[in-house]
Design an enzyme around this catalytic site. Structure first.
Site, PDB file in Angstrom:
ATOM      1  N   HIS A   1       3.955 -34.771 -10.981  1.00 39.81           N
ATOM      2  CA  HIS A   1       3.540 -35.999 -11.694  1.00 39.81           C
ATOM      3  C   HIS A   1       2.318 -35.669 -12.557  1.00 39.81           C
ATOM      4  CE1 HIS A   1       2.721 -40.607 -11.508  1.00 39.81           C
ATOM      5  NE2 HIS A   1       1.901 -40.086 -12.416  1.00 39.81           N
TER       6      HIS A   1
ATOM      7  N   LYS B   1      11.131 -43.077 -14.946  1.00 40.24           N
ATOM      8  CA  LYS B   1       9.916 -43.625 -14.321  1.00 40.24           C
ATOM      9  C   LYS B   1       9.798 -45.114 -14.574  1.00 40.24           C
ATOM     10  CE  LYS B   1       5.678 -43.795 -12.635  1.00 40.24           C
ATOM     11  NZ  LYS B   1       4.507 -43.110 -13.141  1.00 40.24           N
TER      12      LYS B   1
ATOM     13  N   HIS C   1       6.009 -46.425 -10.033  1.00 36.48           N
ATOM     14  CA  HIS C   1       4.588 -46.752  -9.847  1.00 36.48           C
ATOM     15  C   HIS C   1       4.571 -48.001  -8.993  1.00 36.48           C
ATOM     16  CE1 HIS C   1       0.263 -46.906 -11.299  1.00 36.48           C
ATOM     17  NE2 HIS C   1       0.401 -47.999 -10.592  1.00 36.48           N
TER      18      HIS C   1
ATOM     19  N   HIS D   1       0.328 -36.291 -16.588  1.00 40.46           N
ATOM     20  CA  HIS D   1       0.229 -36.902 -17.918  1.00 40.46           C
ATOM     21  C   HIS D   1      -0.320 -35.848 -18.866  1.00 40.46           C
ATOM     22  CE1 HIS D   1       0.869 -40.959 -16.293  1.00 40.46           C
ATOM     23  NE2 HIS D   1       0.260 -40.470 -15.223  1.00 40.46           N
TER      24      HIS D   1
ATOM     25  N   ASP E   1      -0.928 -36.422 -10.732  1.00 42.41           N
ATOM     26  CA  ASP E   1      -1.255 -37.598 -11.556  1.00 42.41           C
ATOM     27  C   ASP E   1      -2.478 -37.300 -12.411  1.00 42.41           C
ATOM     28  OD1 ASP E   1      -0.976 -40.122 -12.662  1.00 42.41           O
ATOM     29  OD2 ASP E   1      -2.047 -41.129 -11.040  1.00 42.41           O
TER      30      ASP E   1
ATOM     31  N   HIS F   1       2.402 -41.264  -6.383  1.00 44.60           N
ATOM     32  CA  HIS F   1       0.973 -41.298  -6.020  1.00 44.60           C
ATOM     33  C   HIS F   1       0.645 -42.332  -4.947  1.00 44.60           C
ATOM     34  CE1 HIS F   1       1.255 -44.451  -8.977  1.00 44.60           C
ATOM     35  NE2 HIS F   1       1.162 -43.651 -10.016  1.00 44.60           N
TER      36      HIS F   1
END
Ligand code: NCD
Ligand code: ZN
Length: 337
Positions: free
Chosen positions: A13, A95, A134, A15, A240, A168
Site C-alpha cells: 500500500h 481500491k 479504506h 502513494h 501507506d 492500514h
C-alpha cells in the site's frame, strides 16, 4: 545479528503521487522494495484502463531502471463486467474509498451497500480481482474504524469468494475481525506498529505523524504489533507511505499522511529484531503478500547492516520538499550499499 538480507520485500500500500513529487519519492521506494501496490487517489482518480497504463508508465520512468514492479490499482466505482474483464490484466486490485474520508477521496462511495454494489463486486469476485478498502465511517474520529467493522462483515458475508483487504488497520477490533472470515486480509503500516495517538497530539503536535486512520490507543497498537510479529498469514506490510509537500504538513490544516518509504525497511528490521521475531519478518514483508495476491517472488534482495543511520531532515528534488518519519533522528539499521 549484524547483517540481514531481505528477499523480495513488497510494500502492499503506497502513494507515489504524480509529476514532480512522483519523481522525488518513487525512487525512494523502488530502491528498497521489489514491488508495491500503488494507490489510485490521484486528482482525478485513476479510473480507466488508459489512466492505469499511463500512470504505470510514469512510475516506470520515475524509477529509472530499478528492479521494482508497480502493482496498479483502480479507484472503485460501479464498473461493468465488460470493463473489468478488459482492465483486469493491468491491475492487482480495486481500491474502495468512502467518499471524502481521506486525501483525494471525494469521488468515493457514499453508502457502501452490498445490494447496490453487487454487480461490480460479483464481477470482481468472478474475475478474481481483490477489493482493497479504506475502512472508516465518518463518525467520531477515534471510532471510525471500529464503526466500519459491520461494513467489512457485510461485504465478507455477501461476497465469500471476493478477497477483501482491510487497508492500514489500526484497532484491535480489526485485528479480531480479520481472523474471523476466510476472505478478509489486512495491511498494517509502519507507524501504526509503533506510535499511538499520544505520539501525535499528546505533547507538542506532530504533523508528520498525522495520518488517516489516526493512530489509536496503546492496546490497539499492541494488538497490531502482536499479529504482525507473529507472521500471521493474513497480514501484509503496507506502509501507506503518503508524502505531502512540507508546506502542506507544517500548515494550519495539515494534510493527512506519514512519509515512511526511505526508512520503512530499516525500521521494520529494527522492530522485529527488538521483539526477537526476525524469523517472521519474511512473512510480513513478502511471503504473505505473495500467497494472498498470487505474486511471483522477486529475485531482488536488500542487504541491511546494523549501523546507525541519521534520517535526513527532509528529501528534496524536482522543486518538492518532503519530510520523512524520524526526520533528524537516528535509527539502528542502515542499507548496505
Ligand atoms: C493518504 C494520502 O495522503 O493519500 N493519507 C493518509 O493519511 N493515509 C490516503 C489514505 O490512505 O488514507
Ligand atoms: Zn493510503
Amino acid at each position: 545479528m549484524n547483517e540481514i538480507t531481505i528477499q523480495s520485500p513488497f510494500d502492499m500500500h503506497i502513494h507515489l503521487r504524480d509529476t514532480e513529487m512522483l519523481k522525488l519519492v518513487a525512487p525512494l521506494t523502488s530502491h528498497t522494495f521489489a514491488g508495491g501496490v500503488i494507490m489510485p487517489n490521484l486528482v482525478p482518480p485513476v479510473e480507466t484502463k488508459e489512466a492505469v497504463v499511463a500512470y504505470k508508465n510514469r512510475i516506470l520512468e520515475a524509477i529509472n531502471n530499478d528492479d521494482f514492479i508497480p502493482f496498479m490499482t483502480l479507484f472503485f466505482k460501479p464498473y461493468t463486467n465488460e470493463f473489468l474483464e478488459n482492465v483486469k490484466d493491468e491491475i492487482i486490485a480495486i481500491k474502495l474509498y468512502p467518499a471524502g474520508i481521506t486525501t483525494n477521496s471525494e469521488g468515493g462511495i457514499s453508502v457502501i451497500d452490498t445490494v447496490a454494489l453487487a454487480p461490480t463486486l460479483n464481477a470482481m469476485s468472478n474475475l478474481n480481482i481483490p477489493l482493497c478498502v479504506h475502512g472508516e465511517t465518518n463518525g467520531f474520529v477515534m471510532d471510525r474504524e471500529k464503526e466500519f467493522m459491520s461494513v467489512y462483515e457485510a461485504l465478507a458475508v455477501a461476497f465469500p469468494k471476493l478477497k477483501i483487504i482491510m487497508e492500514h488497520i489500526t484497532t484491535k477490533e480489526a485485528v479480531d475481525l480479520v481472523k474471523k472470515y476466510d476472505n478478509l486480509f489486512a495491511t498494517i503500516t509502519l507507524q501504526h506498529l509503533i506510535i499511538t495517538l499520544d505520539d501525535v497530539v499528546g505533547g507538542m503536535l506532530k504533523p508528520h505523524l498525522f495520518c488517516k486512520p489516526i493512530a489509536k490507543r496503546p492496546e490497539d497498537r499492541d494488538a497490531l504489533l502482536e499479529i504482525a510479529l507473529s507472521g500471521n498469514s493474513k497480514i501484509m506490510f503496507g506502509s501507506d507511505s503518503a508524502p505531502h509537500p512540507k508546506h502542506k504538513k507544517e500548515a494550519c490544516g495539515c494534510a493527512a499522511g506519514v512519509f515512511t518509504s526511505p526508512i520503512a525497511l530499516q525500521v521494520l528490521v529494527e522492530l522485529f529484531e527488538k521483539n526477537d521475531k526476525l524469523e517472521n519478518l519474511d512473512n510480513f514483508i513478502s511471503k504473505n503478500a505473495i500467497d494472498i495476491y498470487g505474486l511471483k517472488k522477486s529475485k531482488k534482495s536488500i542487504k541491511l547492516i546494523k549501523k546507525d543511520f541519521v534520517v535526513p531532515a527532509q528529501y528534496e528534488g524536482f522543486g518538492e520538499v518532503v519530510v520523512p518519519m524520524y526526520a533528524g533522528e537516528t535509527i539502528s539499521w542502515s542499507l548496505k550499499e
